[in-house]
Write a protein that holds these residues in place. Sequence first.
Motif, mmCIF file in Angstrom:
data_model
loop_
_atom_site.group_PDB
_atom_site.id
_atom_site.type_symbol
_atom_site.label_atom_id
_atom_site.label_comp_id
_atom_site.label_asym_id
_atom_site.label_seq_id
_atom_site.Cartn_x
_atom_site.Cartn_y
_atom_site.Cartn_z
ATOM 1 N N GLY A 133 0.715 -1.169 -0.002
ATOM 2 C CA GLY A 133 -0.102 0.013 0.202
ATOM 3 C C GLY A 133 0.973 1.269 0.046
ATOM 4 N N SER A 134 0.737 2.091 1.179
ATOM 5 C CA SER A 134 1.553 3.233 1.302
ATOM 6 C C SER A 134 2.671 3.092 1.934
ATOM 7 C CB SER A 134 0.726 4.497 1.754
ATOM 8 O OG SER A 134 0.332 4.111 3.074
ATOM 9 N N THR A 135 3.010 1.765 2.572
ATOM 10 C CA THR A 135 3.930 1.476 3.605
ATOM 11 C C THR A 135 5.297 0.842 2.638
ATOM 12 O OG1 THR A 135 2.597 1.103 5.159
ATOM 13 C CG2 THR A 135 4.978 0.045 5.624
ATOM 14 N N VAL A 136 6.543 1.503 2.933
ATOM 15 C CA VAL A 136 7.619 0.992 2.327
ATOM 16 C C VAL A 136 8.122 0.079 3.327
ATOM 17 C CG1 VAL A 136 9.892 1.656 1.418
ATOM 18 C CG2 VAL A 136 7.806 3.098 0.922
ATOM 19 N N ALA A 137 8.093 -1.292 3.227
ATOM 20 C CA ALA A 137 8.727 -2.412 3.978
ATOM 21 C C ALA A 137 10.079 -2.672 4.107
ATOM 22 C CB ALA A 137 7.932 -3.566 3.808
ATOM 23 N N VAL A 138 10.449 -2.646 2.575
ATOM 24 C CA VAL A 138 11.954 -2.875 2.325
ATOM 25 C C VAL A 138 12.195 -1.801 1.077
ATOM 26 C CG1 VAL A 138 13.698 -4.276 1.344
ATOM 27 C CG2 VAL A 138 11.949 -5.308 2.790
ATOM 28 N N GLU A 139 13.421 -0.973 1.467
ATOM 29 C CA GLU A 139 13.936 -0.023 0.524
ATOM 30 C C GLU A 139 15.167 -0.421 0.030
ATOM 31 O OE1 GLU A 139 13.696 4.652 0.285
ATOM 32 O OE2 GLU A 139 13.172 3.783 2.077
ATOM 33 N N ASP A 140 15.303 -0.259 -1.214
ATOM 34 C CA ASP A 140 16.647 -0.396 -2.034
ATOM 35 C C ASP A 140 17.800 -1.110 -1.323
ATOM 36 O OD1 ASP A 140 18.406 0.735 -3.869
ATOM 37 O OD2 ASP A 140 19.453 2.415 -2.689
ATOM 38 N N PHE A 141 17.397 -2.354 -1.148
ATOM 39 C CA PHE A 141 18.194 -3.483 -0.622
ATOM 40 C C PHE A 141 19.174 -4.194 -1.567
ATOM 41 C CE2 PHE A 141 19.133 -7.589 1.401
ATOM 42 C CZ PHE A 141 19.033 -7.303 2.655
ATOM 43 N N ASN A 142 20.527 -3.891 -1.324
ATOM 44 C CA ASN A 142 21.444 -4.614 -2.292
ATOM 45 C C ASN A 142 22.323 -5.538 -1.294
ATOM 46 O OD1 ASN A 142 21.491 -3.065 -5.096
ATOM 47 N ND2 ASN A 142 20.894 -1.436 -3.375
ATOM 48 N N LEU A 143 22.402 -6.655 -1.754
ATOM 49 C CA LEU A 143 23.345 -7.524 -1.186
ATOM 50 C C LEU A 143 23.958 -8.586 -1.959
ATOM 51 C CD1 LEU A 143 24.342 -8.813 1.787
ATOM 52 C CD2 LEU A 143 22.243 -10.058 1.595
ATOM 53 N N SER A 157 23.526 -13.258 8.703
ATOM 54 C CA SER A 157 22.409 -12.952 9.343
ATOM 55 C C SER A 157 21.669 -11.682 9.188
ATOM 56 C CB SER A 157 22.802 -13.244 10.782
ATOM 57 O OG SER A 157 22.854 -14.491 11.289
ATOM 58 N N PHE A 158 20.300 -11.770 8.916
ATOM 59 C CA PHE A 158 19.696 -10.483 9.036
ATOM 60 C C PHE A 158 19.170 -9.975 10.365
ATOM 61 C CE2 PHE A 158 17.600 -10.911 4.494
ATOM 62 C CZ PHE A 158 18.933 -10.992 3.908
ATOM 63 N N LEU A 159 19.771 -8.846 10.791
ATOM 64 C CA LEU A 159 19.547 -8.398 12.224
ATOM 65 C C LEU A 159 19.035 -7.228 12.323
ATOM 66 C CD1 LEU A 159 20.069 -8.775 15.429
ATOM 67 C CD2 LEU A 159 22.296 -7.848 15.105
ATOM 68 N N GLY A 160 17.932 -6.930 13.194
ATOM 69 C CA GLY A 160 17.178 -5.598 13.460
ATOM 70 C C GLY A 160 16.043 -5.966 14.248
ATOM 71 N N PRO A 161 15.371 -5.026 14.706
ATOM 72 C CA PRO A 161 14.097 -4.803 15.426
ATOM 73 C C PRO A 161 12.910 -5.345 14.799
ATOM 74 C CG PRO A 161 14.614 -2.613 15.008
ATOM 75 C CD PRO A 161 15.820 -3.559 14.174
ATOM 76 N N SER A 162 11.859 -5.869 15.593
ATOM 77 C CA SER A 162 10.540 -6.012 14.979
ATOM 78 C C SER A 162 10.294 -4.954 13.976
ATOM 79 C CB SER A 162 9.459 -6.343 15.880
ATOM 80 O OG SER A 162 9.851 -7.410 16.841
ATOM 81 N N GLY A 163 9.712 -5.346 12.752
ATOM 82 C CA GLY A 163 9.227 -4.449 11.738
ATOM 83 C C GLY A 163 10.193 -3.835 10.764
ATOM 84 N N CYS A 164 11.473 -4.049 11.162
ATOM 85 C CA CYS A 164 12.545 -3.615 10.123
ATOM 86 C C CYS A 164 12.729 -3.976 8.712
ATOM 87 C CB CYS A 164 13.854 -3.797 10.795
ATOM 88 S SG CYS A 164 14.828 -5.413 10.850
ATOM 89 N N GLY A 165 11.747 -5.216 8.351
ATOM 90 C CA GLY A 165 11.888 -5.707 7.028
ATOM 91 C C GLY A 165 12.568 -6.733 6.813
ATOM 92 N N LYS A 166 13.106 -7.420 7.907
ATOM 93 C CA LYS A 166 14.162 -8.365 7.807
ATOM 94 C C LYS A 166 13.568 -9.907 7.270
ATOM 95 C CE LYS A 166 14.428 -9.503 12.507
ATOM 96 N NZ LYS A 166 13.480 -8.379 13.062
#
Length: 354
Positions: A14-24, A33-42
């Motif tokens: 919708g209007s929410t960007v969950a993951v932005e310009d992810f390059n790996l 490992s993808f590490l981050g708080p809840s809701g960070c897009g991992k």
Amino acid sequence: MAFLTLTNVNKIFGSTVAVEDFNLDVEKGEFISFLGPSGCGKTTTLRMIAGFEQASSGEITINNADITHVPPNKRNIGMVFQSYALFPNMTVADNIGFGMKVSGKPATEIKPRVAEMLKLINMDDYGPRYPHQLSGGQQQRVALARALAIRPQVLLLDEPLSALDAKIRVQLRTEIRLIQQKMGITTIYVTHDQEEAMSLSDRVVVMREGQIEQIGAPFEIYNFPKTQFVASFVGTLNMINATVADAAAGKLEVDRQVFRAPAPITQASNGGRVLVGLRPEIITLEPGDGEKNHFRATVVLIAFLGSVVRIQVRVGENLIFFDTLNDPHMALPKVGDEIKIYFSPESILVLGAK
């Protein structure tokens, strides 16, 4: 050439960007490992690799093949879920062999592969049992064996240990790493637990609000964080408000006490305010060898934590804590005592202007 590549990957709900310009770029056999708080897009990123979510834009490739729009069942990817997702009406052996069966493999191929996987997870005699007869740790081992039985190109694990108690988590993460190294399989592991990420991974991708904050080896992430978020999220950190006394000389001041950073201060000019990070394990009560900074401080709290004693002190407006080994013969300070604490210039992390 990297084995698994994500290029300019975005995911919008919708209007929410969950993951932005992810390059790996992930090398063959690497554990990331993808590490981050809840809701960070991992997890969303993991699900795009698996094919359970379609990327809004960008490209995902495995072994030079574009899989961005390939259905999940055609990607040859193994997935381990937080909830185990075992079939309760199937035996352990049938659960492990399920992926091979639906792909049309003959029983003559399935049976020895299931036996091989049971041996791999040290559950040789558990084939006839059902999931409800297993502990949580055993169920997760079976889920891992099922994901590996199909000989996937990539193994994905979505917080697989979060439902288990602490002792089992430590044991299983060691087993997961040993199995991954033995099989040489490219692995992506999602977690919000920094200890898991740091102990398991070749590299860690720290994420925040759908973006990558930093990619690096655990040692690099911990000791040389590139942003204030990484410094505070990974490990424990004292945040200290300081004034720049001499930017060119790397000198800072707290409560009229001058101390040195490892390099000139570039985040603010003389008289400006900066935020400084100081890891608690770096601080000592003795000066030791080499050049050391020190603070005069007042003890405000002493807490016994078993193998260590945590001491909290006040330096001006700043509260600083550090841990010292619990030595029954050591003379500890008392609350209210004025003491000196020591730390090297190299341990100072200048995180940014205030």
